[in-house]
Design a protein around this motif. Structure first.
Motif, PDB file in Angstrom:
ATOM      1  N   LEU A  61       0.862  -1.184   0.000  1.00 45.78           N
ATOM      2  CA  LEU A  61       0.000   0.000   0.000  1.00 45.78           C
ATOM      3  C   LEU A  61       0.895   1.230   0.000  1.00 45.78           C
ATOM      4  N   LYS A  62       0.630   2.182  -0.902  1.00 47.29           N
ATOM      5  CA  LYS A  62       1.474   3.369  -1.046  1.00 47.29           C
ATOM      6  C   LYS A  62       0.628   4.645  -1.000  1.00 47.29           C
ATOM      7  N   PRO A  63      -0.027   4.909   0.116  1.00 47.65           N
ATOM      8  CA  PRO A  63      -0.855   6.121   0.178  1.00 47.65           C
ATOM      9  C   PRO A  63      -0.009   7.392   0.075  1.00 47.65           C
ATOM     10  N   VAL A  64      -0.523   8.377  -0.663  1.00 45.46           N
ATOM     11  CA  VAL A  64       0.154   9.675  -0.713  1.00 45.46           C
ATOM     12  C   VAL A  64       0.157  10.282   0.685  1.00 45.46           C
ATOM     13  N   LYS A  65      -0.980  10.140   1.378  1.00 46.65           N
ATOM     14  CA  LYS A  65      -1.086  10.545   2.778  1.00 46.65           C
ATOM     15  C   LYS A  65      -1.840   9.447   3.531  1.00 46.65           C
ATOM     16  N   PRO A  66      -1.385   9.082   4.722  1.00 45.10           N
ATOM     17  CA  PRO A  66      -2.031   7.983   5.445  1.00 45.10           C
ATOM     18  C   PRO A  66      -3.469   8.277   5.882  1.00 45.10           C
ATOM     19  N   ARG A  67      -3.909   9.534   5.716  1.00 49.61           N
ATOM     20  CA  ARG A  67      -5.304   9.830   6.037  1.00 49.61           C
ATOM     21  C   ARG A  67      -6.226   9.630   4.832  1.00 49.61           C
ATOM     22  N   ASP A  68      -5.647   9.249   3.657  1.00 50.58           N
ATOM     23  CA  ASP A  68      -6.481   9.011   2.474  1.00 50.58           C
ATOM     24  C   ASP A  68      -7.530   7.954   2.782  1.00 50.58           C
ATOM     25  N   GLU A  69      -8.769   8.219   2.428  1.00 50.19           N
ATOM     26  CA  GLU A  69      -9.866   7.325   2.811  1.00 50.19           C
ATOM     27  C   GLU A  69      -9.747   5.952   2.157  1.00 50.19           C
ATOM     28  N   ASP A  70      -9.250   5.891   0.921  1.00 52.50           N
ATOM     29  CA  ASP A  70      -9.080   4.584   0.266  1.00 52.50           C
ATOM     30  C   ASP A  70      -8.098   3.715   1.043  1.00 52.50           C
ATOM     31  N   PHE A  71      -7.015   4.326   1.510  1.00 52.41           N
ATOM     32  CA  PHE A  71      -6.035   3.584   2.289  1.00 52.41           C
ATOM     33  C   PHE A  71      -6.640   3.105   3.604  1.00 52.41           C
ATOM     34  N   LEU A  72      -7.339   3.982   4.302  1.00 47.66           N
ATOM     35  CA  LEU A  72      -7.931   3.614   5.590  1.00 47.66           C
ATOM     36  C   LEU A  72      -8.959   2.500   5.419  1.00 47.66           C
ATOM     37  N   ALA A  73      -9.734   2.571   4.330  1.00 42.96           N
ATOM     38  CA  ALA A  73     -10.737   1.531   4.083  1.00 42.96           C
ATOM     39  C   ALA A  73     -10.067   0.178   3.845  1.00 42.96           C
ATOM     40  N   ARG A  74      -8.971   0.169   3.060  1.00 48.79           N
ATOM     41  CA  ARG A  74      -8.264  -1.093   2.792  1.00 48.79           C
ATOM     42  C   ARG A  74      -7.629  -1.632   4.073  1.00 48.79           C
ATOM     43  N   LEU A  75      -7.088  -0.731   4.910  1.00 49.64           N
ATOM     44  CA  LEU A  75      -6.488  -1.152   6.176  1.00 49.64           C
ATOM     45  C   LEU A  75      -7.541  -1.816   7.064  1.00 49.64           C
ATOM     46  N   ARG A  76      -8.746  -1.251   7.087  1.00 57.64           N
ATOM     47  CA  ARG A  76      -9.819  -1.843   7.894  1.00 57.64           C
ATOM     48  C   ARG A  76     -10.215  -3.209   7.344  1.00 57.64           C
ATOM     49  N   GLU A  77     -10.209  -3.357   6.020  1.00 58.67           N
ATOM     50  CA  GLU A  77     -10.530  -4.652   5.405  1.00 58.67           C
ATOM     51  C   GLU A  77      -9.494  -5.714   5.795  1.00 58.67           C
ATOM     52  N   ILE A  78      -8.225  -5.338   5.773  1.00 58.09           N
ATOM     53  CA  ILE A  78      -7.151  -6.279   6.121  1.00 58.09           C
ATOM     54  C   ILE A  78      -7.243  -6.665   7.588  1.00 58.09           C
ATOM     55  N   ALA A  79      -7.661  -5.738   8.442  1.00 57.43           N
ATOM     56  CA  ALA A  79      -7.869  -5.962   9.871  1.00 57.43           C
ATOM     57  C   ALA A  79      -6.650  -6.567  10.560  1.00 57.43           C
ATOM     58  N   PRO A  80      -5.520  -5.872  10.537  1.00 58.05           N
ATOM     59  CA  PRO A  80      -4.324  -6.410  11.209  1.00 58.05           C
ATOM     60  C   PRO A  80      -4.487  -6.398  12.722  1.00 58.05           C
ATOM     61  N   ASP A  81      -3.787  -7.333  13.380  1.00 60.19           N
ATOM     62  CA  ASP A  81      -3.765  -7.327  14.844  1.00 60.19           C
ATOM     63  C   ASP A  81      -2.842  -6.224  15.350  1.00 60.19           C
ATOM     64  N   CYS A  82      -1.722  -6.015  14.620  1.00 64.27           N
ATOM     65  CA  CYS A  82      -0.724  -5.044  15.048  1.00 64.27           C
ATOM     66  C   CYS A  82       0.012  -4.530  13.813  1.00 64.27           C
ATOM     67  N   CYS A  83       0.517  -3.309  13.905  1.00 72.41           N
ATOM     68  CA  CYS A  83       1.262  -2.721  12.782  1.00 72.41           C
ATOM     69  C   CYS A  83       2.645  -2.276  13.259  1.00 72.41           C
TER      70      CYS A  83
END
Length: 311
Positions: A61-83
């Motif tokens: 994942l290469k978001p221009v800014k980590p607040r980009d909604e597409d990035f946040l939505a994909r992160l929620r889909e992946i649902a990691p335990d820890c980053c």
């Protein structure tokens, strides 16, 4: 645990490799900075972390800014335990910090609360620290201010450049980060708040910060050369052009030169400082490759009394 690893430069790759080698955790995706121009052609190149992840077939994942909604939505889909994070290079918004159940855990190359910021290793060398280290901590909204899970220490050797020290810390810190992930999963690690005392800041070192001050003591000149290597690179002026200082050596028995004054021997070049002289070992003239200082001096034919630095 299911992990999303965030990192960008080469120094983050050992930690990614260590997590990939762990039989307890799965790196399901990587977050990194967007491709950036590199080389003479200035073509876009993926970050070292992105390249390593692509070799392993891991989603990048290469978001221009980590607040980009597409990035946040994909992160929620992946649902990691820890980053886990190593030198990602962008501030994480609250919305991203809230996604993983176990939070975002940063590997930072200092003994927190010392040297919070972008360039902790460079500042440790510049300050003459004899010992530094690495810390893992839970990321919160403040700058490197979250509670600490674990630390390791590393001696700063007298000839260390920032690059030397950072390489050692990257590999040692990789083990610390894996051990931290293990402890978080086992619920055997408790993050301890950082003390309020001893906070120092380590902002990015820019080119202007890397100029050698020949009126400063020789020890300071040496620290600037080592602390700014390999980037941004210490420098001075010679005949109005920049001369990069790759390495120097302290010469406490040469106290006869004025600040910046050059003295050329058969196979050595000395420069005066505010205390005793330093020997120039390797330099890089503007537009040329690095070379031995003695070879450079022969080529430019230094006149008696010529000096380094602004006129």
């Amino acid at each position: 645990m299911r992990l999303v690893f965030a990192g960008t430069p080469e120094v983050a790759v050992p930690a990614l490799d260590a997590l990939l080698a762990s039989d307890r955790h799965e790196v399901v995706a990587v977050v990194t900075r967007p491709d950036a121009p590199a080389g003479r052609g200035r073509r876009l190149v993926a970050s070292p972390v992105a390249q390593r992840a692509e070799e392993e077939g891991i989603e990048v994942l290469k978001p221009v800014k980590p607040r980009d909604e597409d990035f946040l939505a994909r992160l929620r889909e992946i649902a990691p335990d820890c980053c886990p994070v190593v030198a990602y290079g962008a501030l994480l918004p609250k919305a991203a910090l809230e996604v993983p159940a176990r939070g975002w855990v940063n590997l930072h190359f200092s003994l927190l609360p010392a040297w919070r910021g972008a360039a902790p290793v460079q500042h440790a060398v510049l300050a003459g620290d004899e010992v530094t280290g690495a810390s893992t901590f839970l990321i919160e909204q403040g700058l490197d201010s979250g509670p600490v899970f674990g630390v390791l220490t590393e001696e700063v050797r007298p000839t260390d450049t920032s690059g030397d020290l950072l390489t050692r810390l990257a590999f040692a810190g990789a083990g610390l980060l894996v051990a931290t992930m293990d402890g978080i999963e086992d619920n055997t690690l408790e993050a301890v708040p950082q003390p309020a005392e001893g906070v120092t800041l380590a902002p990015k070192i820019n080119v202007e910060d890397a100029e050698a001050d020949w009126t400063a003591p020789a020890l300071r000149v040496d620290r600037v050369v080592r602390g700014c290597a390999p980037a941004p690179g210490a420098w001075t002026l010679f005949r109005g052009e920049r001369l990069k200082l790759m390495s120097v050596a302290l010469c406490p028995d040469r106290g006869d030169l004025a600040p910046g004054e050059l003295s050329v021997a058969k196979n050595a070049v000395y420069a005066g400082t505010g205390s005793h002289a330093v020997e120039l070992l390797w330099v890089q003239p503007q537009g040329k490759k690095p070379m031995k200082a003695a070879d450079w001096a022969r080529g430019v034919r230094i006149a008696e009394g010529e000096r380094l630095g602004a006129a």
